[in-house]
Design an enzyme around this catalytic site. Structure first.
Site, short mmCIF file in Angstrom:
data_model
loop_
_atom_site.label_atom_id
_atom_site.label_comp_id
_atom_site.label_asym_id
_atom_site.label_seq_id
_atom_site.Cartn_x
_atom_site.Cartn_y
_atom_site.Cartn_z
N GLU A 47 0.83 -1.21 0.00
CA GLU A 47 0.00 0.00 0.00
C GLU A 47 0.86 1.25 0.00
OE1 GLU A 47 -3.22 -0.01 2.85
OE2 GLU A 47 -3.36 2.17 2.80
N LYS B 174 -7.22 -0.70 11.57
CA LYS B 174 -6.67 -1.14 10.28
C LYS B 174 -5.42 -0.34 9.97
CE LYS B 174 -6.23 -1.30 5.62
NZ LYS B 174 -5.30 -0.50 4.80
N ASP C 63 4.08 -14.68 11.58
CA ASP C 63 2.77 -15.11 11.08
C ASP C 63 1.76 -13.97 11.27
OD1 ASP C 63 0.27 -16.22 10.79
OD2 ASP C 63 0.74 -18.07 11.85
N HIS D 84 -2.17 10.71 0.23
CA HIS D 84 -2.33 9.34 -0.30
C HIS D 84 -2.27 9.34 -1.83
CE1 HIS D 84 -3.50 5.18 -0.18
NE2 HIS D 84 -4.36 5.44 -1.15
C1 MEV Z 1 -5.68 3.30 5.20
O1 MEV Z 1 -4.97 2.16 4.82
C2 MEV Z 1 -5.66 3.47 6.70
C3 MEV Z 1 -6.48 4.62 7.26
O2 MEV Z 1 -7.83 4.52 6.79
C4 MEV Z 1 -6.42 4.51 8.76
C5 MEV Z 1 -7.34 5.46 9.49
O3 MEV Z 1 -8.40 5.84 8.95
O4 MEV Z 1 -7.01 5.77 10.65
C6 MEV Z 1 -5.95 5.94 6.78
#
Ligand code: MEV
Length: 438
Positions: free
Chosen positions: A85, A280, A296, A393
């Site tokens: 990513e 995430k 793992d 991003h």
């Molecule tokens: C993207 O991979 C992760 C985010 O969505 C985490 C977040 O929203 O805190 C940017």
């Protein structure tokens, strides 16, 4: 009409590819070419990869990157990250730089207990089972001694074996709930071997236990397996600084930034929809290091998310507060990691990753991985409450978009320059490329 194939695993790699392309890829010669493009020219290295798993027909590459400048307990690290990513490594590096000039990350391993269970069915008096278990426990340890000998020499072994009654959930269901210390190994094989030995002895001893009746003697083992839920294998990582130091953005005072930041974390603590995405982002950092160090990541993912829901509702793994003018941001996360065994000494890149981290022991690796998670989360939340994440991003994603359009080197250079001052979007990149191509 497709037919099931038998003996697939016995075919050579070439034969497997042949069958696959004929059966599923219209015998497209390009498919074979793509698969072989990723074969390593060095035969020994390729064979090593072939033998990691079964039915290997090619290698699946992920970028292996470095996030430098991580100051952890006053020691500098360049952290290896395997991740596809865009933005993740850039964000980690930015957070490392930010906190590097504010005292760095402080970490502490809280505990390293791992868990395994023998799940079994027993029909009879619970009292009798307890008496039986008291006699059984030393026999279990004794039977597992050949397995635990080496681990004990390294400072680990079986910490406890407990009988647990769970008959209200499942009829006649009991467990041997066992705690282990596996020192620098992740310990799955060690734990599972111990558990299977326990199960064997449990069954055998019950069958000849005089106080049991025939039904009680007939204990049925359901399964013996480690748990990836490790709420007592926990590491904490923290950053802190005064409010005056907190903001590096002229649009925000430290106090204003902290207020927005704390509110964003509070939302993740209380709102599962946000918590999942918040976590995430943390896992972007954690998984990337876990993968780069040959651990793992599925086990880590399962354990971390279960921990995030330990109080009955899925919640944030990170927390923040301001106390006496000091901003504090921290993570507590379960990480059952290993630095010996598994891929750690076999995979050349994993070995290198371990070397660049100074050949950490498992506790040190837990600290580094937790820091990567905290840094990632700081960067994400900081972007979210200030510029939004798309600006950064999409800039990082630009190369992927250019590659999707088969941009030439010259086109890439021109558009990278152009987007230094313009907003990236898929449609705009297409427009700009068309302009360049006349
Ligand atoms: C993207 O991979 C992760 C985010 O969505 C985490 C977040 O929203 O805190 C940017």
């Amino acid at each position: 009409m497709k037919e099931p194939i038998s003996g697939f695993s016995k075919l050579t790699k070439e034969e497997k590819i042949n069958w696959l392309t004929k059966t599923y890829l219209n015998a497209d010669p390009k498919a074979e070419e793509v698969l072989k493009q990723y074969w390593n020219k060095e035969e020994n290295l390729q064979q090593l990869h072939d033998e990691f798993t079964e039915n290997t027909i090619s290698n699946y590459y992920l970028p292996f990157g470095i996030a430098p400048n991580f100051l952890i307990n006053n020691e500098l690290f360049a952290i290896p990250m395997a991740i596809e990513e865009s933005s993740v490594i850039a964000a980690a590096s930015k957070a490392a730089k930010f906190w590097g000039s504010r005292g760095g990350f402080k970490t502490e391993v809280i505990d390293t207990i791992k868990v395994g269970q023998v799940h079994f069915i027993y029909q009879g008096s619970e009292e009798k089972l307890e008496l039986f278990f008291n006699e059984l426990e030393p026999k279990l340890r004794e039977a597992a001694a050949p397995i635990t000998k080496n681990m004990e020499q390294r400072g680990g072994g079986i910490k406890s074996i407990e009988l647990r009654e769970r008959t209200t959930e499942v009829e006649n269901y009991y467990q041997l709930h066992c705690n282990f210390e596996t020192v620098d190994s992740m310990g799955a094989n060690f734990i599972n071997s111990c558990l299977e030995k326990f199960a064997e002895i449990l069954e055998k001893e019950a069958a000849i236990w005089e106080d049991f009746n025939d039904e009680e003697r007939n204990i049925e083992i359901v399964m013996s397996i480690l748990s990836n839920y490790v709420p007592e294998c926990i590491v904490r990582a923290e950053v802190s600084c005064s409010l005056d130091e907190l903001s590096d953005d002229a649009n925000f005072t430290g106090e204003h930034f902290a207020e927005k930041f704390l509110r964003a974390v509070k939302i993740a603590e209380t709102e599962p929809y946000r918590a999942v995405t918040h976590n995430k982002g943390i896992m972007n950092g954690i998984d990337a290091v876990v993968l780069a160090t040959g651990n793992d990541f599925r086990a880590i993912e399962a354990g971390v998310h279960a921990y995030a829901a330990k109080d009955g509702q899925y919640s944030s793994l990170t927390h923040a507060k301001v106390e006496d003018g000091i901003f504090k941001f921290w993570i507590e996360v379960p990480l059952a990691l290993g630095t010996v065994g598994g891929l750690t000494s076999l995979h050349p890149l994993v070995k290198l990753a371990m070397e660049m981290l100074g050949k950490p022991n498992a506790r040190k690796l837990m600290e580094i991985v937790a820091v990567a998670g905290l840094a990632q989360n700081f960067a994400a939340v900081k972007s979210l409450i200030t510029t939004g994440i798309q600006k950064g991003h999409m800039k990082m994603h630009l190369m992927n978009i250019l590659n999707q359009h088969n941009a030439t080197l010259e086109e890439k250079e021109k558009l990278i320059e152009y987007y230094k001052t313009n907003v990236v979007s898929h449609s705009d990149v297409a427009v700009q490329l068309e302009k360049l191509r006349g």
